[in-house]
Design a protein around this motif. Structure first.
Motif, PDB file in Angstrom:
ATOM      1  N   GLU A  47       0.712  -1.167  -0.055  1.00 35.25           N
ATOM      2  CA  GLU A  47      -0.081  -0.081  -0.095  1.00 35.25           C
ATOM      3  C   GLU A  47       0.988   1.115  -0.081  1.00 35.25           C
ATOM      4  OE1 GLU A  47      -3.749   2.102   2.462  1.00 35.25           O
ATOM      5  OE2 GLU A  47      -2.799   0.039   2.947  1.00 35.25           O
ATOM      6  N   GLU A  64       1.181   5.313   0.003  1.00 34.10           N
ATOM      7  CA  GLU A  64       0.459   6.441   0.402  1.00 34.10           C
ATOM      8  C   GLU A  64       0.703   7.763  -1.009  1.00 34.10           C
ATOM      9  OE1 GLU A  64      -0.449   9.785   3.834  1.00 34.10           O
ATOM     10  OE2 GLU A  64       0.606   7.852   4.135  1.00 34.10           O
ATOM     11  N   LEU A  85      -0.973  10.461  -1.313  1.00 32.10           N
ATOM     12  CA  LEU A  85      -1.549  12.058  -0.791  1.00 32.10           C
ATOM     13  C   LEU A  85      -2.211  11.914   0.446  1.00 32.10           C
ATOM     14  CD1 LEU A  85      -1.748  15.157  -1.243  1.00 32.10           C
ATOM     15  CD2 LEU A  85      -3.784  14.629  -2.561  1.00 32.10           C
ATOM     16  N   SER A  86      -1.820  12.615   1.454  1.00 32.89           N
ATOM     17  CA  SER A  86      -2.612  12.899   2.679  1.00 32.89           C
ATOM     18  C   SER A  86      -3.097  14.104   3.002  1.00 32.89           C
ATOM     19  CB  SER A  86      -1.702  12.387   3.874  1.00 32.89           C
ATOM     20  OG  SER A  86      -2.202  12.350   5.337  1.00 32.89           O
ATOM     21  N   LEU A  87      -4.454  14.304   2.755  1.00 33.78           N
ATOM     22  CA  LEU A  87      -4.926  15.524   3.101  1.00 33.78           C
ATOM     23  C   LEU A  87      -5.911  15.612   4.300  1.00 33.78           C
ATOM     24  CD1 LEU A  87      -5.405  18.189   1.375  1.00 33.78           C
ATOM     25  CD2 LEU A  87      -7.467  17.223   0.213  1.00 33.78           C
ATOM     26  N   ASN A  88      -5.403  16.359   4.847  1.00 37.90           N
ATOM     27  CA  ASN A  88      -6.179  16.556   6.382  1.00 37.90           C
ATOM     28  C   ASN A  88      -6.108  15.178   7.179  1.00 37.90           C
ATOM     29  OD1 ASN A  88      -6.512  19.297   6.167  1.00 37.90           O
ATOM     30  ND2 ASN A  88      -8.457  18.984   5.136  1.00 37.90           N
ATOM     31  N   SER A  89      -7.275  14.754   7.367  1.00 39.41           N
ATOM     32  CA  SER A  89      -7.502  13.166   7.677  1.00 39.41           C
ATOM     33  C   SER A  89      -7.834  12.282   6.647  1.00 39.41           C
ATOM     34  CB  SER A  89      -8.483  13.262   8.838  1.00 39.41           C
ATOM     35  OG  SER A  89      -9.817  13.694   8.202  1.00 39.41           O
ATOM     36  N   VAL A  90      -7.697  12.565   5.272  1.00 41.82           N
ATOM     37  CA  VAL A  90      -8.004  11.597   4.499  1.00 41.82           C
ATOM     38  C   VAL A  90      -6.743  11.209   3.613  1.00 41.82           C
ATOM     39  CG1 VAL A  90      -9.311  11.469   2.105  1.00 41.82           C
ATOM     40  CG2 VAL A  90     -10.234  12.896   3.933  1.00 41.82           C
ATOM     41  N   SER A  91      -6.654   9.732   3.634  1.00 44.15           N
ATOM     42  CA  SER A  91      -5.007   9.494   2.952  1.00 44.15           C
ATOM     43  C   SER A  91      -5.692   8.671   1.685  1.00 44.15           C
ATOM     44  CB  SER A  91      -4.697   8.303   3.821  1.00 44.15           C
ATOM     45  OG  SER A  91      -3.585   7.708   3.314  1.00 44.15           O
ATOM     46  N   PHE A  92      -4.986   9.063   0.634  1.00 42.79           N
ATOM     47  CA  PHE A  92      -5.073   8.276  -0.664  1.00 42.79           C
ATOM     48  C   PHE A  92      -4.033   7.525  -0.958  1.00 42.79           C
ATOM     49  CE2 PHE A  92      -7.274  12.594  -0.681  1.00 42.79           C
ATOM     50  CZ  PHE A  92      -8.432  12.500  -1.313  1.00 42.79           C
ATOM     51  N   SER A  93      -4.196   6.394  -1.078  1.00 40.72           N
ATOM     52  CA  SER A  93      -3.324   5.125  -1.375  1.00 40.72           C
ATOM     53  C   SER A  93      -3.606   4.659  -2.660  1.00 40.72           C
ATOM     54  CB  SER A  93      -3.233   4.334  -0.234  1.00 40.72           C
ATOM     55  OG  SER A  93      -3.244   5.022   1.129  1.00 40.72           O
TER      56      SER A  93
END
Length: 541
Positions: free
Chosen positions: A38, A40, A42-50
């Motif tokens: 997995e 990662e 992008l990590s935007l605020n509390s949202v993680s795009f993996s």
């Protein structure tokens, strides 16, 4: 020289990647290891795009075949494309990247990114020569692939639903997914784009028809074959695959274009893969997919060498008495023998297993006899191809090919001699298939009949009009593509905002679900909708 060095560098990099993938394949196969990474993005605020990568022995082995063929084709393209090779290099590299991206994706959503990338790049490659025929072929290819992309998006949507009708939602999603795979692998009635894609350069045809674009649908069905078992779609896929094999074989028996005959043979072999998958043997389908990738890439590279040496002539009636180097002739014979499935060639190991296991499946001897007839047709058009190339009716002035073309063809020819037995020993379980003597000898009998009765089949097929264009599938595909484009263009004109104002007259105090919407469409609202559509038609006219 800088452009040529880029070709060699990328080809050498892919060859190293191929070697590393092969080592991981052996490791995973022996110890049954799977890797799930997995990453990662992008990590935007509390949202993680993996992004998730899934690697097992099947994905590693497929990447070995893709990268090895791609490395040889890049060296081959350096001479074949001449001064146009710089633009061709980066388009081909992106095409290979999206295929590897799709192989390593474990989810349908991740597959969509690589799937869509393959469709876009394939359109760019089909229209590479920028002629009228290339643009027409590119339109058919893009329209069919767009349909497959939309079906894949619909399948993702249906799989994501969570309600009380879970069996129906999953079943509908599998149907959409099956249609998407059928469009990408050119199964009937979506077969017309595959021969039309021959407008692309021959090196890219070698890559597309062997291990990348057309095999994507089969590969995804092999990965998700358990869904077909749950939703009872195996019988439907069996019938579709048999129709595809028959249409491809009968059309190839009348075709005179060298590249189109090979493209139609690809269509037939894809039908064989779908067929053995539909009778419950996904790993045999994967085995045949790998062997077919090797000998089809070799067949296209040999065809490209013949066309390149024959000053661009592709008509079989003019290519007789070919006068090229002996290495290309031997490699061409190896590729055609693999296509026919002659004993102890690489194609024999996969096709013989395919034909024998068919008799052990739920279809029994009846379906086994039908698939034997399809194998006979395959042998027949293969013999026809060889007879045209070896005849004394040609009048082409032959030129000498470059050493880069010969080396690439020779290396792939040597691999085709060893791949069948090696992969059969590595990935197939050595089990005894007990059949009667006549059933065991039936594949060899079909080969002999296809060789001996070629003249009879050719006369019969020549008198049939409807085989000239894939049993009218090509014309119907063109018609549906144009009509579909005009329909969506019309809807874009209609949907300018005022149509919603007519629909808003429907007096619905509370709209909560689709069942409530369906029951609240009263007769007066339907009348308003009809008036709105009529006005829109008048405005467009």
């Amino acid at each position: 020289m800088k452009i040529y060095s880029k070709f060699y560098f990328i080809s050498f990099f892919m060859f190293l990647f191929c070697g590393a993938s092969f080592m991981f394949f052996l490791l995973n196969l022996n110890f049954n290891i799977c890797y799930l990474y997995e990453i990662e993005l992008l990590s935007l605020n509390s949202v993680s795009f993996s992004f998730i990568i899934y690697l097992d022995w099947m994905s590693f082995l497929f990447m070995v075949i893709v990268t090895f063929i791609s490395s040889l084709i890049l060296v081959y393209s350096k001479i074949y494309m001449g001064l146009e090779c710089h633009r061709f290099l980066w388009i081909t590299f992106m095409f290979i990247f999206f295929m590897l991206f799709m192989i390593m994706s474990p989810s349908v959503l991740g597959v969509l990114l690589g799937w869509d990338g393959l469709g876009v790049i394939s359109y760019c490659l089909v229209i590479y020569y920028k002629s009228l025929d290339a643009f027409n072929s590119g339109f058919i290819t893009a329209a069919t692939n767009r349909l497959g992309d939309s079906m894949l998006i619909l399948s993702i949507t249906w799989f994501s639903m969570d309600n009380m009708f879970i069996w129906w939602e999953t079943g509908s999603g599998v149907v959409f997914f099956l249609i998407a795979c059928m469009t990408k692998s050119a199964q009937f009635p979506f077969s017309a784009w595959l021969p039309s894609a021959m407008a692309a350069p021959t090196p890219i045809s070698s890559l597309v028809h062997s291990s990348t674009l057309v095999t994507a649908g089969v590969y995804m069905l092999i990965r998700f074959h358990h869904l077909l078992l749950v939703n009872l779609l195996m019988e439907f896929l069996l019938v579709i695959s048999l129709v595809t094999i028959f249409i491809a074989g009968m059309t190839a028996l009348k075709e005179y274009d060298f590249k189109r005959v090979i493209a139609l043979s690809t269509l037939g072999q894809l039908g064989f893969m779908m067929f053995i998958l539909s009778v419950g043997f996904p790993y045999v389908a994967f085995f045949h997919l790998l062997i077919h990738a090797l000998f089809k890439a070799l067949l296209f590279m040999c065809a490209g060498s013949v066309i390149h040496s024959g000053i661009g002539i592709q008509d079989l009636r003019k290519l007789g008495n070919i006068n090229i180097d002996c290495f290309t002739k031997i490699s061409l014979n190896i590729a055609v023998f693999n296509l026919m499935g002659l004993p102890f060639t690489s194609g024999f190991y996969s096709k013989d297993s395919l034909l024998e296991l068919t008799n052990c499946s739920y279809g029994g001897v009846g379906v086994g006899f039908i698939i034997m007839i399809m194998a006979l047709i395959t042998v027949s058009y293969s013999v026809r191809l060889m007879l045209f190339l070896s005849s004394f009716m040609g009048w082409v002035l032959w030129l000498e090919n470059s050493a880069s073309l010969k080396v690439s063809v020779l290396m792939l020819g040597v691999l085709n001699l060893m791949a069948g037995s090696s992969l059969n020993w590595l990935m197939q379980e050595l089990e005894l298939i007990s059949l009667s003597l006549l059933t065991k000898l039936s594949p060899l009998i079909m080969i002999l009949l296809g060789i001996c009765w070629h003249g009879v089949f050719m006369v019969n097929v020549e008198s049939m009009y409807m085989v000239s264009s894939l049993f009218f599938t090509s014309s119907l595909t063109k018609l549906f593509s144009v009509v579909g484009y005009l329909f969506f263009f019309f809807m874009k004109l209609v949907d300018q905002g005022w149509l919603e104002s007519f629909l808003s007259w429907v007096k619905c105090s509370s709209i909560k679900n689709s069942f409530y919407i369906k029951n609240m469409l009263m007769p007066e609202s339907k009348l308003v909708f009809s008036v709105g559509v009529t006005l829109s038609l008048l405005m467009v006219i």
